[in-house]
Design an enzyme around this catalytic site. Structure first.
Site, PDB file in Angstrom:
ATOM      1  N   LYS A  83       1.473   2.153   3.383  1.00 46.21           N
ATOM      2  CA  LYS A  83       0.484   1.189   2.361  1.00 46.21           C
ATOM      3  C   LYS A  83       1.523   0.249   1.502  1.00 46.21           C
ATOM      4  O   LYS A  83       2.461   0.616   0.972  1.00 46.21           O
ATOM      5  CB  LYS A  83      -0.008   2.121   1.276  1.00 46.21           C
TER       6      LYS A  83
HETATM    7  O1  G3P Z   1      -7.342   3.946  -3.965  1.00 47.72           O
HETATM    8  C1  G3P Z   1      -7.061   3.186  -5.276  1.00 47.72           C
HETATM    9  C2  G3P Z   1      -7.545   4.237  -6.470  1.00 47.72           C
HETATM   10  O2  G3P Z   1      -6.529   5.075  -6.681  1.00 47.72           O
HETATM   11  C3  G3P Z   1      -7.534   3.425  -7.619  1.00 47.72           C
HETATM   12  O3  G3P Z   1      -8.577   4.058  -8.255  1.00 47.72           O
HETATM   13  O4  G3P Z   1      -9.864   4.689 -10.300  1.00 47.72           O
HETATM   14  O5  G3P Z   1      -7.441   4.148 -10.493  1.00 47.72           O
HETATM   15  O6  G3P Z   1      -8.941   2.366 -10.068  1.00 47.72           O
HETATM   16  P1  G3P Z   1      -8.702   3.765  -9.842  1.00 47.72           P
END
Ligand code: G3P
Length: 217
Positions: A83
């Site tokens: 990634k």
């Molecule tokens: O896959 C990306 C994710 O981990 C981000 O999620 O909720 O931190 O925006 P969030």
């Protein structure tokens, strides 16, 4: 639509995997921090449970260092997806690692143009972040729909991996607009099973059953 689990919590991954709900896993530096585990150890353990793609994120900022980190992460297991962030150096890294036959997930995508660049650099997956766009009063789902149309217009085979998925509604909308994959925390995936009318209906069945005085076993 494939389901990836967005966590480095091995127990949660194993529980969902036993139910056939896990087509892959995504991790990032924040999730590694949350797990309290060593990145190489926990990623190896996840790869021993899940046969689908497991994203492990580089943390360097220059292409040369990202490429070296990506190659090291890819040694963990066959199903590692490297990634990389959607920066110019991340795109260079994507191009090099993809040409070596490795799976690459380009993350932190917030625009259709960024997604176009990732596809041209040979990304296996592009990760547009829905929730974080919603956070700033934009519509994350519009971005998924735009990328779907652009990729279909030109036959790009980069898979749209909807990320920053926070609600059951996000999951439904991702499936409706044609995301190839969505990644969500275990709590969001488990929440898909719940419905207030299911709870209400079950409660009524239990009350009526008790009145019959019968037993099945
Ligand atoms: O896959 C990306 C994710 O981990 C981000 O999620 O909720 O931190 O925006 P969030």
């Amino acid at each position: 639509m494939k389901f990836f689990v967005d966590t480095a919590d091995v127990a949660a991954i194993a529980e969902l995997n036993d139910l056939g709900m896990v087509d892959g896993v995504t991790t990032n530096p924040s999730l590694i921090l949350k797990s309290g585990r060593d990145i190489l150890e926990v990623t190896k353990e996840i790869c021993s449970i899940v046969s689908g793609p497991v994203s492990a994120e580089v943390v360097a900022l220059t292409a040369d260092e990202m490429i070296a980190e990506g190659r090291k992460l890819a040694e963990i297991a066959e199903n590692i997806t490297v990634k990389v962030p959607l920066t110019w150096d991340g795109l260079k890294t994507c191009k090099v690692l993809s040409a070596e036959g490795r799976m690459v997930n380009v993350t932190l995508c917030f625009s259709a143009n960024q997604a176009l660049l990732a596809a041209k650099a040979g990304a296996t997956f592009i990760s547009p972040f829905i929730g974080r766009l919603d956070d700033i009063n934009l519509d994350g789902m519009d971005l998924i729909a735009d990328i779907r149309q652009i990729y279909d217009n030109y036959g790009f085979d980069t898979q749209i991996l909807a990320a920053s998925v926070r609600t059951a509604n996000h999951v439904t909308q991702c499936a409706l607009v044609g995301a190839d994959v969505m990644t969500a925390p275990p709590s969001v995936i488990k929440s898909l099973a719940t419905h207030v009318l299911t709870d209400k209906g079950l409660d009524q069945f239990m009350k009526d059953w008790a009145k019959t005085g019968q037993k099945i076993l």
